[in-house]
Design an enzyme around this catalytic site. Structure first.
Site, short mmCIF file in Angstrom:
data_model
loop_
_atom_site.label_atom_id
_atom_site.label_comp_id
_atom_site.label_asym_id
_atom_site.label_seq_id
_atom_site.Cartn_x
_atom_site.Cartn_y
_atom_site.Cartn_z
N GLU A 29 13.08 59.32 12.11
CA GLU A 29 13.45 59.53 13.52
C GLU A 29 14.82 58.91 13.82
O GLU A 29 15.00 58.15 14.77
CB GLU A 29 12.37 58.97 14.45
CG GLU A 29 11.03 59.64 14.21
CD GLU A 29 9.98 59.35 15.27
OE1 GLU A 29 10.23 58.49 16.15
OE2 GLU A 29 8.92 60.00 15.24
N GLU B 226 4.77 62.84 9.98
CA GLU B 226 4.06 61.89 10.85
C GLU B 226 3.29 62.69 11.90
O GLU B 226 3.82 63.63 12.46
CB GLU B 226 5.07 60.95 11.51
CG GLU B 226 4.46 59.65 11.97
CD GLU B 226 5.50 58.68 12.49
OE1 GLU B 226 6.46 58.36 11.75
OE2 GLU B 226 5.35 58.24 13.63
C1 GAL Z 1 6.76 57.36 15.82
C2 GAL Z 1 7.56 56.41 14.93
C3 GAL Z 1 6.67 55.34 14.36
C4 GAL Z 1 5.83 54.74 15.44
C5 GAL Z 1 5.03 55.82 16.11
C6 GAL Z 1 4.09 55.29 17.16
O1 GAL Z 1 7.58 58.15 16.60
O2 GAL Z 1 8.15 57.11 13.88
O3 GAL Z 1 7.44 54.35 13.74
O4 GAL Z 1 6.66 54.11 16.35
O5 GAL Z 1 5.92 56.71 16.71
O6 GAL Z 1 3.45 56.33 17.85
#
Ligand code: GAL
Length: 799
Positions: free
Chosen positions: A413, A490
């Site tokens: 991100e 993710e």
């Molecule tokens: C994502 C991020 C992670 C964590 C997660 C929590 O966007 O890549 O590191 O922060 O959100 O929901």
């Protein structure tokens, strides 16, 4: 004085080995002194450190504190202190080591680490997650004289992380002793350029430190898992480059189901036959490929990566690495059906990769969470410009021989998605990786779904595109625009506290994007989140939804759920006192939340039947009862012997569900396969807590290391032995003199008592104590003291 003798003894013993093998790696973790203070005088060899604390590395000073709102890391950083600390160690060298090259290798220290040997400054290492070494040779004193190493670790600039970082020398330290002519370990690159059922060719590339270009012999051996030599080659080398091929016939391939490993031994010999150096690497024969339409292939077979993201902390141990604690996490994940791990969002301990090699887990290995544009005021963006290429190179060189590693990620991100510098940086970094490893794809975890505006995507340099969240975009974007394979790098960000159940109508199904703040005011006053799979961060989804969306798309090479375990820091959606995350499928103590079994029912062939919630409610409550199951047509619910009907999961809902007016007694779920009862689960209403049940986990998580830990679980039971989930009591843990309690936890995200305290209140009837062996005795004893009396726990051999 006693200390000095101890080291002298160790060193002489080691020196003997060095002659035999050419190289010795000495465990350098014991015998350090530590002080959480900062004074440049600490670097001086004659500084008196006798009042400092004695520590054994790996060491994380942050985890030793109670949690507090005032620490500058904030609760996103785990609500624990940073600061600047110093480590010092004295040691002696025998005369046998004269003429040797001796370097010190740090597995990782957080962060800004400066090292002095005998008062001589060696340098400053910036990256908090990479390994680094210094050559001590020119400054060492031999013949039994004292040498002093001083290390300053500075984690005072806060906040510098979006999660808990830990502070200090939190990974292993070694001394490496070699002859002047030796193999440059980090220059070795082992690949398998040709591989079939009948034959596997290993290409061995490396470099020799051999400035005089002395002619030496090189002996390459390949050993199978049993240590039997299966291939050998002898050649001579007159320069510094090594590039040889060696064939193994009918190799056993490395796979997630059969992680067959081989050891490649490189031995450098003097013309007279003396061994100058010897190094070993473990490799696996395997092929990987990604296809735009079919996803990921391992060994020519399509395989969806069933993965979780993991941060580096190990719960109550903080960041201090311990191999058995890491193995516990990985084994629990594998039991759930996981075949892949994403090392969010930084290089892991190399021992974690060793474990993944051994266990058969694929690794999505990640370098950065930010580039030049910051996510926190004092994070790595401050150092990025100076270090991003050299750090990336060190990362790839360190990890490229692990068969488990299948993807390099240059970032998570990254904010440069949104501006044109993202394009240049992406190209530069992909090039840097490819120069050192052309066998693995490079990816990045992106979020910008407007591909015309995604400058990292625009670089068209990534081999695989990682996309975080926003499953509605899976079909639209990357394949058409970028034309490269896609993975769900993710997903989810579901929020749960283990064994907490709010009636479903009281919780929010999916948050609208605008409801971030509203959730906090709507949240539970006790900082819990319901463990029905129906609460998520506003950018996330339920676990079921995320998996269903990936499951139905063959072109997605894998899913990486945020997260496998709860971790310290990032306690969305609550402010302090919440101090650890709610995202885990397993809580911080290692106790699975219910949704663990949803994955297990979907990702494994084991017979699964898991029922939630517990059965201690108030008459008048209507309770949502769910069952996760597999390998059956349907499941039937009985309350006190009376059927409440059959239910089943569907293509859109991965659990069976009933609404049940509570009455105390027995809840039973039966699973039917081909019309016959195949498995059943019973839950009973528990009475008052009356006794403690303890269980020691050790064997499954041992790694053969002296530092392997015991994980002791305590469960409250009522007089009849029914697990109690609605009462909690305080427990105090103590051990015999040969053991030590190093951490305690209950998995609750807002428990403020420090995780190294030996007293811990249970949470929903459970607590964990982690015990380390201190002395020689293989047998141990722990006592758990509580208002319910004392309970003795035995562990170790002969229990
Ligand atoms: C994502 C991020 C992670 C964590 C997660 C929590 O966007 O890549 O590191 O922060 O959100 O929901």
């Amino acid at each position: 004085m006693k200390r000095a003798f101890f080291f002298l003894f160790i060193f002489l013993a080691v020196a003997g080995d060095v002659w035999a093998q050419g190289r010795q790696q000495v465990d350098f973790n014991a015998g350090w002194r530590f002080k959480l203070a900062d004074d440049l005088a600490f670097r001086r060899p004659d500084f008196k450190d006798s009042d400092w604390s004695s520590v054994v590395l790996p060491h994380d000073w942050s985890i030793l504190s109670d949690f507090g709102a005032h620490f500058p890391a904030g609760n996103a950083g785990g609500a624990l202190p940073g600061g600047t600390g110093w480590y010092r160690k004295n040691f002696q060298l025998g005369d046998a080591d004269k003429g040797k090259k001796i370097s010190i290798d740090f597995g990782g220290a957080y962060r800004y680490t400066e090292v002095w040997i005998n008062g001589q400054y060696l340098g400053k290492h910036v990256n908090g997650y990479l390994s680094f070494s210094y050559d001590l040779t020119p400054y060492l004193r031999h013949g039994g004289q004292e040498n002093t190493i001083a290390v300053r670790v500075d984690n005072s600039l806060q906040p510098n992380s979006r999660w808990y970082s830990g502070s200090g020398i939190y990974r292993d330290v070694h001394l490496t002793v070699t002859n002047p002519i030796h193999i440059l370990r980090e220059e070795t690159f082992l690949t398998t350029p040709s591989l079939s059922k009948d034959k596997g060719t290993i290409r061995v590339r490396s470099k020799l430190n051999n400035s005089a270009q002395q002619a030496v012999n090189l002996h390459i051996r390949v050993l199978d898992a049993k240590g039997k030599s299966v291939a050998e080659k002898k050649t001579s080398v007159h320069h510094t480059q090594i590039d040889e091929n060696i064939d193994v016939t009918t190799p056993a391939w490395w796979d997630v189901t059969a992680p067959n490993l081989y050891t490649v031994q490189l031995r450098v010999l003097h013309k007279d036959g003396a061994i100058l150096d010897q190094v070993e690497y473990r490799i696996g024969f395997r092929t990987i490929a990604f296809d735009v339409n079919k996803g990921f292939y391992l060994n020519g077979r399509p395989l969806k990566m069933l993965g979780v993201c993991l941060h580096h902390d190990l719960g109550a141990l903080g960041a201090a690495f311990n191999k058995s604690a890491a193995k516990r996490q990985l084994v629990l994940m594998q039991d759930m059906g996981v075949n892949a791990i994403r090392t969010a969002h930084n290089p892991p301990a190399t021992e974690l990769l060793d474990l993944c090699d051994e266990l058969g887990l694929l690794v999505y290995n990640e370098a950065y969470d930010m580039w030049q544009k910051r996510k926190n005021k004092f994070d790595y963006h401050l150092d990025f410009k100076e270090h991003y290429i050299t750090d990336l190179q060190a990362f790839v060189k360190r990890d490229r021989n692990h068969p488990s590693v299948v993807l390099w990620s240059i970032g998570n991100e990254i904010r440069e998605q949104f501006d044109s510098t993202g394009t240049t940086l992406t190209k530069e970094m992909v090039k840097a990786v490819k120069q050192l490893d052309d066998t693995r794809p490079v990816t990045a975890a992106l979020t910008e779904n407007n591909w015309e505006k995604n400058f990292i995507g625009q670089a068209k340099a990534l081999d695989v595109l990682g996309f975080n969240y926003k499953y509605a975009d899976y079909d639209k974007l990357p394949r058409e625009f970028v034309g490269v394979p896609l993975i769900a790098s993710e997903t989810t960000s579901g929020l749960q506290t283990r064994d907490v159940y709010d009636a479903l109508h009281d919780t929010i199904q999916f948050w609208p994007a605008s409801s971030k703040d509203k959730f906090v005011t709507n949240g539970n006053a006790d900082f819990t989140v319901s463990a029905y799979d129906n609460v998520a961060a506003y950018w996330g989804t339920s676990h079921e939804r995320a998996w269903l969306e990936v499951k139905k798309r063959d072109f997605l090479g894998g899913i990486f759920v945020w997260t496998g375990f709860d971790y310290l820091g990032e306690p969305v959606p609550y402010p302090f006192p919440a101090r650890s995350s709610y995202y885990g499928i397993v809580d911080l103590a290692g106790f699975p939340k219910d949704v663990y079994y949803m994955y297990q029912s979907e990702w494994t062939d084991k017979d699964v039947l898991h029922v939630l919630p517990h059965w201690n409610w108030t008459v008048g409550d209507t309770v949502d009862v769910w069952a996760y199951y597999n390998r059956a047509e349907d499941v039937e619910l009985f309350l006190n012997g009376k059927s409440l009907g059959k239910a089943r999961k569907t293509n859109e809902q991965l659990h069976a569900a009933w609404k049940v007016p509570f009455e105390p007694g027995e809840l039973k779920v039966v699973k039917y396969r081909k019309g016959k009862s195949a498995q059943e689960v019973i839950k009973r209403t528990a009475g008052k807590a009356a006794k403690l049940q303890t269980e020691v986990a050790y064997e499954r998580f041992t790694t053969g290391d002296q530092r392997d830990l015991y994980f002791v679980t305590v469960q409250l039971l009522d007089a009849e032995g029914i697990p109690v989930v609605d009462q909690d009591i305080e427990l105090t843990f103590s051990t015999d003199a040969d053991h030590e309690v190093v951490g305690t936890d209950n998995g609750f995200q807002a428990d403020l008592s420090g995780l190294t305290n030996t007293t811990r209140k249970t949470f929903k009837g459970k607590a964990l104590a982690i015990v380390r062996k201190k002395g020689k005795s293989a047998k141990g004893m722990m006592t758990v003291t509580s208002r319910l009396g004392e309970k003795q726990v035995q562990f170790g051999a002969g229990k």
